[in-house]
Design a protein around this motif. Structure first.
Motif, short mmCIF file in Angstrom:
data_model
loop_
_atom_site.label_atom_id
_atom_site.label_comp_id
_atom_site.label_asym_id
_atom_site.label_seq_id
_atom_site.Cartn_x
_atom_site.Cartn_y
_atom_site.Cartn_z
N ASP A 196 36.35 36.87 35.52
CA ASP A 196 37.71 36.44 35.26
C ASP A 196 38.44 36.08 36.54
O ASP A 196 39.64 36.17 36.63
N GLY A 197 37.69 35.64 37.53
CA GLY A 197 38.29 35.38 38.82
C GLY A 197 38.43 33.90 39.11
O GLY A 197 38.14 33.06 38.28
N PRO A 198 38.87 33.58 40.29
CA PRO A 198 39.13 32.19 40.64
C PRO A 198 37.87 31.37 40.76
O PRO A 198 37.91 30.16 40.78
N GLN B 285 42.12 35.27 27.56
CA GLN B 285 42.06 35.08 29.00
C GLN B 285 40.62 35.13 29.50
O GLN B 285 40.21 34.34 30.36
N ARG C 276 29.70 37.19 41.15
CA ARG C 276 31.14 36.99 40.98
C ARG C 276 31.53 37.49 39.61
O ARG C 276 30.76 37.45 38.67
N VAL D 58 48.79 37.91 41.41
CA VAL D 58 47.65 37.48 42.20
C VAL D 58 46.38 37.92 41.49
O VAL D 58 46.42 38.57 40.45
N ASP D 59 45.24 37.58 42.08
CA ASP D 59 43.99 37.79 41.37
C ASP D 59 43.61 39.25 41.20
O ASP D 59 43.16 39.66 40.14
N GLU D 60 43.77 40.06 42.25
CA GLU D 60 43.36 41.45 42.16
C GLU D 60 44.46 42.37 42.71
O GLU D 60 44.33 42.94 43.80
N PRO E 285 39.12 37.93 47.35
CA PRO E 285 38.11 37.80 46.29
C PRO E 285 36.68 37.90 46.77
O PRO E 285 35.77 38.11 45.97
N ARG F 115 45.39 44.52 35.85
CA ARG F 115 45.55 43.24 35.17
C ARG F 115 46.48 43.45 33.98
O ARG F 115 46.51 44.53 33.39
N ARG G 201 43.67 27.34 31.35
CA ARG G 201 43.67 28.53 32.19
C ARG G 201 44.81 29.47 31.83
O ARG G 201 44.67 30.68 31.86
N SER H 5 38.10 32.05 31.09
CA SER H 5 37.57 32.16 32.44
C SER H 5 36.28 31.38 32.62
O SER H 5 35.91 31.03 33.74
#
Length: 485
Positions: free
Chosen positions: A14-16, A458, A11, A132-134, A86, A445, A33, A462
């Motif tokens: 910097d993701g969820p 940021q 993973r 959103v994330d990506e 993700p 991003r 966060r 994470s």
């Protein structure tokens, strides 16, 4: 690049899936966060310590879906936004490679309408990124795109930005949908499909190609706004020069380290002795080296332009903890050694940067062992009688035993003689198909100039980096720009 392999699946940092050091759902976790570790630490500090802090200016604002003008303009068509999942999923496809193998691993894509798409908008309103994330696109005024492309050409980048399809109105600005196109070293097929293949998927290889480096793992660290440089050539999880710079910063208690001294320390200084991660993390915690960081242009003060990038490194402590926060945090097994991200655009006022990023998505074997393998077995069982001849997959099987049995299943499903006659070819084609897909799984991003908005803050928030050091990077200074104007 990670320090330690996560199981069962890789993973990114910097993701969820990141593990925050505070309980998820708490007000403090939410603040960490969104505003970052530094801002959280300042909030929790005694009031006397914050009395003379300068007022902060937010550089990125959030606009809820449906709150901006998405009325279609004449001739516009196509999606407004595309969200990328993700985690890889088993998908059934047709055509292309691997021939005869319908099941593939894919990061699912879904179109999102403006009513459901929040935006992260630069302070001057000249660019916005889907919240959103990506996200697979960003929106900007034409002047942002023109300025970005001029900088990318000057750097010898492999990409440029193109506009088209849709536009949205945010405040007084009309913003155009922006995506990348490959302009160097690109085979024709890289431009096919819904999204261009950026040819590389690992963070450092992609970033180096986007900043114009001719080497997949070589960039120049930029200190003091360009006054000093040194070469970065990371290994599997660290870079010796970055480590030596971190040691110099940690020992600069009197705030005397200047750019020349920092370059000398990085290039020729002794290897750090003792516990580098702990010493550096504690020294930089709560703004402990803020003046030095500002002078060198590192950490939250790193501010690359288009055609340059960010590099963040973990400084590992002997106890494995992140000492840049108090109390020191255990980030678990998901700590990354470093991450690189290329800047491809900036807002016109320079306060916000848009990066184009990717990461090594090594989920293939993990997913093949579970979802994909199970799907293939079910298909084989449901449609063929030959499956009873195959040996079952055992927990004691090593990687080679797994691959052999996996090849048996795939080879039985394949009818193309050109694929069947090569031992291991079905599995290799399936993996190559997934690797090609990951080269199309890049995302944008946005990072800003307000509290907690910087790349450093940021990424630190994470939970994927221990005692982090962030640098501005560019194409190596001694490397000519071979791109045709």
């Amino acid at each position: 690049m990670r320090v330690q392999e996560q199981k069962p699946a890789d993973r990114r940092g910097d993701g969820p899936g990141a593990r925050p050091p505070l309980r998820p759902g708490s007000h403090l976790a939410d603040l960490q966060r969104t505003a970052g570790n530094g801002a959280l630490a300042r909030l929790l500090a005694p009031a006397a310590a914050r009395t003379h802090a300068p007022a902060s200016v937010q550089r990125i604002s959030t606009h809820a879906g449906g709150s901006y003008d998405a009325e279609p303009q004449p001739g516009e068509r196509g999606p407004y936004f595309v969200a990328q999942g993700p985690e890889p999923k088993v998908a059934v496809g047709g055509g292309g490679e691997p021939r005869d193998i319908r099941e593939r691993l894919r990061y699912e894509l879904a179109e999102v309408g403006p009513a459901d798409a929040p935006l992260r908008v630069a302070d001057d309103g000249t660019l916005a990124v889907h919240g959103v994330d990506e996200p697979k696109e960003f929106y900007a005024v034409q002047a942002v795109v023109d300025s970005a492309n001029a900088a990318l050409r000057a750097a010898g980048s492999t990409v440029e930005l193109v506009t088209g399809g849709r536009s949205i109105g945010v405040g007084a600005q009309r913003l155009l949908r922006v995506q990348p196109t490959v302009v160097m070293n690109a085979p024709a097929q890289s431009q096919l499909g819904p999204f261009v293949s950026l040819l590389r998927s690992t963070c450092i290889s992609l970033a180096c190609s986007l900043i114009g480096s001719q080497h997949a793992k070589r960039a120049s660290a930029v200190l003091g706004g360009g006054a000093g440089n040194f070469l970065l050539t990371p290994g599997s999880d660290s870079d010796a020069r970055a480590n030596r710079l971190a040691h110099a910063v940690a020992t600069d208690a009197g705030s005397e380290l200047d750019v020349a001294g920092a370059v000398t320390a990085a290039d020729t200084g002794p290897a750090p002795a003792g516990d580098l991660g702990k010493a550096y993390g504690q020294a930089t915690r709560d703004g402990g080296r803020d003046a030095t960081e500002a002078r060198l242009g590192i950490n939250k003060y790193a501010s690359p332009g288009a055609g340059e990038g960010f590099a963040i490194f973990s400084m590992l402590a002997k106890d494995g903890l992140d000492h840049s926060v108090s109390p020191a945090a255990d980030r678990g097994g998901d700590v990354w050694g470093y991450h690189f991200a290329a800047v491809v655009a900036r807002s016109l006022d320079g306060s916000c940067q848009v990066t184009l990023e990717n990461y090594a998505r090594n989920e293939f074997d993990a997913k093949a062992r579970s979802e994909l393998y199970d799907v293939l077995l079910k298909r084989a069982n449901d449609s063929r009688g030959w499956f009873s001849k195959l040996k079952p997959l055992l927990e004691s099987d090593d990687q080679q035993a797994f691959k052999t049995k996996f090849d048996e299943v795939l080879a039985a499903l394949v009818t193309d003689p050109e694929v069947k006659k090569v031992t291991g070819k079905p599995r290799l084609q399936l993996q190559q198909d997934f690797e090609d897909h990951t080269c199309r799984s890049w995302f944008f991003r946005v990072y800003g100039g307000g509290p907690g908005e910087s790349f450093h803050e940021q990424q630190a928030a994470s939970g994927y980096f221990n005692n982090p050091l962030t640098l501005r990077v560019s194409r190596p200074a001694d490397q000519p720009n071979t791109r045709m104007a």
